[in-house]
Design a protein around this motif. Structure first.
Motif, short mmCIF file in Angstrom:
data_model
loop_
_atom_site.label_atom_id
_atom_site.label_comp_id
_atom_site.label_asym_id
_atom_site.label_seq_id
_atom_site.Cartn_x
_atom_site.Cartn_y
_atom_site.Cartn_z
N HIS A 119 -3.21 7.21 -3.44
CA HIS A 119 -3.18 5.91 -2.60
C HIS A 119 -2.94 4.97 -3.60
O HIS A 119 -3.69 4.82 -4.81
N HIS B 274 0.77 -1.22 -0.16
CA HIS B 274 -0.01 0.07 0.07
C HIS B 274 0.99 1.34 0.09
O HIS B 274 1.80 1.35 0.89
N ILE C 229 -8.88 2.28 0.41
CA ILE C 229 -8.40 3.15 -0.75
C ILE C 229 -9.61 3.44 -1.70
O ILE C 229 -9.75 4.52 -2.06
N VAL D 60 1.24 5.46 -0.36
CA VAL D 60 0.80 6.74 -0.31
C VAL D 60 1.72 7.77 -0.40
O VAL D 60 2.94 7.94 0.00
#
Length: 138
Positions: free
Chosen positions: A66, A20, A131, A22
């Motif tokens: 994201h 993940h 997300i 960001v």
């Protein structure tokens, strides 16, 4: 694991790896519209494909994005992120002159930092839902 994952294979390995990511804009400037994010998703999917990665989910807000990325073990996350940030910054600034006005002194769209968290099993669905639920600008 929670839901069944697509297991990928390499020459000498079998894997299911997700990260993940960001990434935030420099100074957290609110510069993105939906049109910017749509184009950025295309750019980032293309960059990921070059790394043999797959963007499972993409979303963002006016000052960050994201990504949930399925990647092979041969890919260094730092190199992937650097390419995602560099290519998207260059192309967005070329294609959308309105983005450039926020950064007249430094021609950098992204902050130098980023978040990367590995995701597996049940938390994968939680990350995917998180997300998906980002408030996208109009």
């Amino acid at each position: 694991m929670g839901e069944m994952q697509e297991i990928r294979t390499g020459r000498h390995c079998i894997f299911v790896m997700h990260v993940h990511l960001v990434v935030v804009t420099k100074f957290r400037h609110k510069v993105f519209t939906d049109a910017h994010l749509r184009r950025m998703e295309e750019i980032m999917r293309s960059v990921c494909a070059d790394f043999e990665c797959e963007v499972v989910e993409f979303n963002g807000a006016d000052n960050h994005v994201h990504l949930l990325v399925n990647f092979p073990p041969k890919v260094a996350v730092t190199k992937l992120v650097n390419s995602l940030k560099g290519v998207s910054s260059r192309r967005l600034r070329q294609e959308f002159p309105d983005v450039v006005r926020h950064y007249w002194r430094a021609s950098k769209l992204w902050s130098g930092s980023y978040f990367a968290g590995t995701v597996d099993g049940a938390p994968l669905s939680v990350a995917l839902q998180y997300i998906e639920q980002q408030n996208r600008p109009v």
